[in-house]
Design a protein around this motif. Structure first.
Motif, PDB file in Angstrom:
ATOM      1  N   VAL A   1       0.829  -1.200   0.000  1.00 47.90           N
ATOM      2  CA  VAL A   1       0.000   0.000   0.000  1.00 47.90           C
ATOM      3  C   VAL A   1       0.865   1.251   0.000  1.00 47.90           C
ATOM      4  O   VAL A   1       0.378   2.356  -0.232  1.00 47.90           O
ATOM      5  CB  VAL A   1      -0.959   0.025   1.216  1.00 47.90           C
ATOM      6  N   ALA A   2       2.169   1.073   0.273  1.00 42.66           N
ATOM      7  CA  ALA A   2       3.073   2.221   0.288  1.00 42.66           C
ATOM      8  C   ALA A   2       4.513   1.735   0.224  1.00 42.66           C
ATOM      9  O   ALA A   2       4.824   0.583   0.568  1.00 42.66           O
ATOM     10  CB  ALA A   2       2.871   3.062   1.549  1.00 42.66           C
ATOM     11  N   ASP A   3       5.376   2.620  -0.248  1.00 41.69           N
ATOM     12  CA  ASP A   3       6.823   2.415  -0.173  1.00 41.69           C
ATOM     13  C   ASP A   3       7.352   3.231   0.998  1.00 41.69           C
ATOM     14  O   ASP A   3       6.847   4.326   1.286  1.00 41.69           O
ATOM     15  CB  ASP A   3       7.499   2.858  -1.466  1.00 41.69           C
ATOM     16  N   ILE A   4       8.373   2.702   1.649  1.00 45.21           N
ATOM     17  CA  ILE A   4       8.977   3.363   2.793  1.00 45.21           C
ATOM     18  C   ILE A   4      10.473   3.530   2.543  1.00 45.21           C
ATOM     19  O   ILE A   4      11.144   2.580   2.135  1.00 45.21           O
ATOM     20  CB  ILE A   4       8.785   2.548   4.094  1.00 45.21           C
ATOM     21  N   ARG A   5      10.985   4.720   2.781  1.00 49.57           N
ATOM     22  CA  ARG A   5      12.436   4.936   2.800  1.00 49.57           C
ATOM     23  C   ARG A   5      12.807   5.415   4.209  1.00 49.57           C
ATOM     24  O   ARG A   5      12.322   6.450   4.663  1.00 49.57           O
ATOM     25  CB  ARG A   5      12.854   5.969   1.757  1.00 49.57           C
ATOM     26  N   LEU A   6      13.622   4.633   4.877  1.00 45.35           N
ATOM     27  CA  LEU A   6      14.089   4.960   6.218  1.00 45.35           C
ATOM     28  C   LEU A   6      15.582   5.260   6.150  1.00 45.35           C
ATOM     29  O   LEU A   6      16.391   4.376   5.848  1.00 45.35           O
ATOM     30  CB  LEU A   6      13.822   3.800   7.175  1.00 45.35           C
ATOM     31  N   THR A   7      15.938   6.499   6.414  1.00 46.11           N
ATOM     32  CA  THR A   7      17.332   6.916   6.406  1.00 46.11           C
ATOM     33  C   THR A   7      17.813   7.005   7.844  1.00 46.11           C
ATOM     34  O   THR A   7      17.218   7.709   8.660  1.00 46.11           O
ATOM     35  CB  THR A   7      17.502   8.280   5.712  1.00 46.11           C
ATOM     36  N   VAL A   8      18.877   6.278   8.155  1.00 44.61           N
ATOM     37  CA  VAL A   8      19.407   6.240   9.514  1.00 44.61           C
ATOM     38  C   VAL A   8      20.816   6.808   9.509  1.00 44.61           C
ATOM     39  O   VAL A   8      21.681   6.357   8.751  1.00 44.61           O
ATOM     40  CB  VAL A   8      19.414   4.810  10.078  1.00 44.61           C
ATOM     41  N   VAL A   9      21.037   7.806  10.359  1.00 44.52           N
ATOM     42  CA  VAL A   9      22.338   8.455  10.493  1.00 44.52           C
ATOM     43  C   VAL A   9      22.749   8.342  11.960  1.00 44.52           C
ATOM     44  O   VAL A   9      22.209   9.030  12.816  1.00 44.52           O
ATOM     45  CB  VAL A   9      22.279   9.939  10.084  1.00 44.52           C
ATOM     46  N   GLY A  10      23.674   7.430  12.254  1.00 50.19           N
ATOM     47  CA  GLY A  10      24.009   7.184  13.647  1.00 50.19           C
ATOM     48  C   GLY A  10      22.784   6.663  14.374  1.00 50.19           C
ATOM     49  O   GLY A  10      22.213   5.639  14.009  1.00 50.19           O
TER      50      GLY A  10
ATOM     51  N   PHE B   1      11.706  -0.322   2.377  1.00 55.02           N
ATOM     52  CA  PHE B   1      10.667  -1.253   2.800  1.00 55.02           C
ATOM     53  C   PHE B   1       9.447  -1.063   1.905  1.00 55.02           C
ATOM     54  O   PHE B   1       9.294  -0.022   1.259  1.00 55.02           O
ATOM     55  CB  PHE B   1      10.212  -0.980   4.239  1.00 55.02           C
ATOM     56  N   VAL B   2       8.570  -2.073   1.891  1.00 53.31           N
ATOM     57  CA  VAL B   2       7.215  -1.889   1.380  1.00 53.31           C
ATOM     58  C   VAL B   2       6.261  -2.198   2.522  1.00 53.31           C
ATOM     59  O   VAL B   2       6.501  -3.109   3.334  1.00 53.31           O
ATOM     60  CB  VAL B   2       6.906  -2.777   0.150  1.00 53.31           C
TER      61      VAL B   2
ATOM     62  N   ILE C   1       2.601  -3.870   8.053  1.00 52.36           N
ATOM     63  CA  ILE C   1       3.922  -4.483   8.225  1.00 52.36           C
ATOM     64  C   ILE C   1       4.903  -3.870   7.237  1.00 52.36           C
ATOM     65  O   ILE C   1       4.597  -3.727   6.047  1.00 52.36           O
ATOM     66  CB  ILE C   1       3.856  -6.008   8.039  1.00 52.36           C
ATOM     67  N   TRP C   2       6.080  -3.503   7.715  1.00 53.31           N
ATOM     68  CA  TRP C   2       7.146  -3.006   6.847  1.00 53.31           C
ATOM     69  C   TRP C   2       8.035  -4.182   6.463  1.00 53.31           C
ATOM     70  O   TRP C   2       8.721  -4.757   7.299  1.00 53.31           O
ATOM     71  CB  TRP C   2       7.974  -1.945   7.568  1.00 53.31           C
ATOM     72  N   TRP C   3       8.019  -4.541   5.175  1.00 51.99           N
ATOM     73  CA  TRP C   3       8.812  -5.650   4.664  1.00 51.99           C
ATOM     74  C   TRP C   3      10.144  -5.124   4.134  1.00 51.99           C
ATOM     75  O   TRP C   3      10.183  -4.243   3.284  1.00 51.99           O
ATOM     76  CB  TRP C   3       8.062  -6.382   3.555  1.00 51.99           C
ATOM     77  N   PHE C   4      11.233  -5.698   4.630  1.00 50.06           N
ATOM     78  CA  PHE C   4      12.580  -5.282   4.236  1.00 50.06           C
ATOM     79  C   PHE C   4      12.881  -5.683   2.793  1.00 50.06           C
ATOM     80  O   PHE C   4      12.672  -6.830   2.402  1.00 50.06           O
ATOM     81  CB  PHE C   4      13.611  -5.930   5.167  1.00 50.06           C
ATOM     82  N   LEU C   5      13.382  -4.729   2.011  1.00 48.83           N
ATOM     83  CA  LEU C   5      13.846  -5.022   0.653  1.00 48.83           C
ATOM     84  C   LEU C   5      15.361  -4.938   0.559  1.00 48.83           C
ATOM     85  O   LEU C   5      16.011  -5.818   0.014  1.00 48.83           O
ATOM     86  CB  LEU C   5      13.201  -4.066  -0.350  1.00 48.83           C
ATOM     87  N   GLU C   6      15.934  -3.841   1.071  1.00 53.95           N
ATOM     88  CA  GLU C   6      17.380  -3.705   1.037  1.00 53.95           C
ATOM     89  C   GLU C   6      17.815  -2.556   1.933  1.00 53.95           C
ATOM     90  O   GLU C   6      17.001  -1.728   2.358  1.00 53.95           O
ATOM     91  CB  GLU C   6      17.887  -3.466  -0.388  1.00 53.95           C
ATOM     92  N   CYS C   7      19.111  -2.520   2.203  1.00 60.00           N
ATOM     93  CA  CYS C   7      19.735  -1.393   2.909  1.00 60.00           C
ATOM     94  C   CYS C   7      20.949  -0.966   2.108  1.00 60.00           C
ATOM     95  O   CYS C   7      21.904  -1.733   1.951  1.00 60.00           O
ATOM     96  CB  CYS C   7      20.145  -1.790   4.326  1.00 60.00           C
ATOM     97  N   ASN C   8      20.903   0.251   1.591  1.00 63.06           N
ATOM     98  CA  ASN C   8      22.012   0.790   0.821  1.00 63.06           C
ATOM     99  C   ASN C   8      22.906   1.582   1.761  1.00 63.06           C
ATOM    100  O   ASN C   8      22.482   2.580   2.344  1.00 63.06           O
ATOM    101  CB  ASN C   8      21.476   1.690  -0.302  1.00 63.06           C
ATOM    102  N   GLN C   9      24.142   1.141   1.910  1.00 62.98           N
ATOM    103  CA  GLN C   9      25.049   1.769   2.873  1.00 62.98           C
ATOM    104  C   GLN C   9      25.557   3.132   2.402  1.00 62.98           C
ATOM    105  O   GLN C   9      26.192   3.857   3.169  1.00 62.98           O
ATOM    106  CB  GLN C   9      26.235   0.839   3.165  1.00 62.98           C
ATOM    107  N   SER C  10      25.242   3.508   1.167  1.00 60.76           N
ATOM    108  CA  SER C  10      25.615   4.844   0.678  1.00 60.76           C
ATOM    109  C   SER C  10      24.465   5.441  -0.130  1.00 60.76           C
ATOM    110  O   SER C  10      24.680   6.147  -1.110  1.00 60.76           O
ATOM    111  CB  SER C  10      26.892   4.782  -0.169  1.00 60.76           C
TER     112      SER C  10
END
Length: 333
Positions: A208-217, A276-277, A283-292
């Motif tokens: 129902v949605a795309d999620i972008r979670l940016t984590v800095v420290g 995530f989707v 539920i947030w389903w993990f797709l990937e984590c881009n380290q840069s």
């Protein structure tokens, strides 16, 4: 103390952080390792148990002993812009540059070894599972029969590349990897072609949605892009979606936040851009984590201070003590 940014020349994401650093007055130098040797020069002296090192670029001389932090953003491969590049010169330049930088004691975003490991999609998937993140059923295979059996168990599948490569500064045009979108598998696919190269198949999540979670420290900034009611179900890759709906700030579910912290801690990463989707159950389903991963497009839509968060982390001298979600500072657990 100086912040060192290692990235290619055309990097808008780095430009955003550079602008933030300029406003704080923190000394900063930016260079592309592809220009070493030549536009970038370095020297390191190891005498009587002590080390003294210098980097030179654009007419500036920087003491390696005075580095506060190093942002490994999207650097080019060392020695690819010399008149006569060679694998030998690239290896020599890489060993010299990164070997000296590792001996400085500066903070890394992200550590080169951790970043290299974290790029591997199969490693990401297994690490996400171990960290407690929901991961869609996934198969990576060169066995056609394995793919057929997987498709029988999970009839609605997508296919995506195993690698998450991006163009490398200094590479020849014919060497630049193509960007391949995630695509839905057509019914009745034979899967014979998977024998010619590793293929990643994954159960399609009815999102129902795309999620972008940016984590800095310890700072988390999440954004959500809702799927239009009339969205084409075959349009599974948000990067190529025709919908113009914007990203909006959203809070991170507590369980997801806990799992993401575990993911980054155990991966030894200071920065991660998670995709995530979200399904109909939230539920947030993990797709990937881009380290840069990029973040400018999210910051533009949401106004979230991602570039400021990166600049703050790079400017800071010690461990993070706060978490930052959607522009609101909160005490870290």
């Amino acid at each position: 103390m100086t912040v060192l940014i290692l990235t290619c020349e055309q990097d808008v994401t780095a430009d955003l952080v550079v602008a933030q650093l300029h406003t704080t007055g923190v000394p900063m130098v930016r260079l592309d390792p592809a220009d070493l040797p030549g536009g970038v020069a370095l020297s390191g002296e190891y005498v009587n148990g002590a080390f003294r090192g210098q980097l030179s670029t654009g007419g500036r001389l920087v003491s390696l002993n005075g580095l506060r932090s190093i942002w490994l953003r999207r650097p080019g491969v060392p020695a690819t812009r010399v008149a006569e590049p060679s694998p030998w010169l690239t290896e020599e330049s890489s060993q010299a540059l990164y070997g000296m930088l590792r001996g400085t004691g500066a903070r890394w975003m992200n550590d080169p070894d951790a970043a290299r490991r974290a790029r591997h999609k199969p490693w990401q998937i297994r690490h996400a599972q171990r960290s407690g993140l929901p991961v869609p059923a996934t198969l990576i295979t060169t066995f056609p029969q394995a793919a057929r059996d997987f498709a029988e168990r999970f009839p609605d599948l997508v296919v995506k590349p195993v690698s998450g490569t991006h163009p490398i500064s200094g590479a020849r045009p014919q060497e630049l990897p193509s960007t391949i979108p995630t695509s839905r598998i057509a019914p009745g696919t034979d899967f014979a072609a998977v024998a010619f190269g590793p293929t990643l198949l994954q159960r399609r999540i009815a999102k129902v949605a795309d999620i972008r979670l940016t984590v800095v420290g310890d700072r988390m900034l999440a954004a959500r892009k809702a799927l239009p009611p009339d969205a084409d179900p075959d349009e599974v890759d948000v990067r190529y979606a025709t919908s113009g709906s914007p990203w909006h700030p959203v809070d991170v579910p507590a369980r997801t936040a806990t799992a993401v912290r575990a993911y980054l801690r155990d991966a030894e990463l200071a920065y991660g851009a998670f995709d995530f989707v979200e399904d109909a159950d939230g539920i947030w389903w993990f797709l990937e984590c881009n380290q840069s991963g990029q973040f400018g497009f999210v910051e533009l839509d949401t106004g979230q201070p991602i570039s400021r968060s990166v600049a703050d982390w790079l400017s800071h001298d010690g461990p993070d003590t706060e978490t930052h979600r959607n522009g609101r500072m909160r005490s870290a657990p």
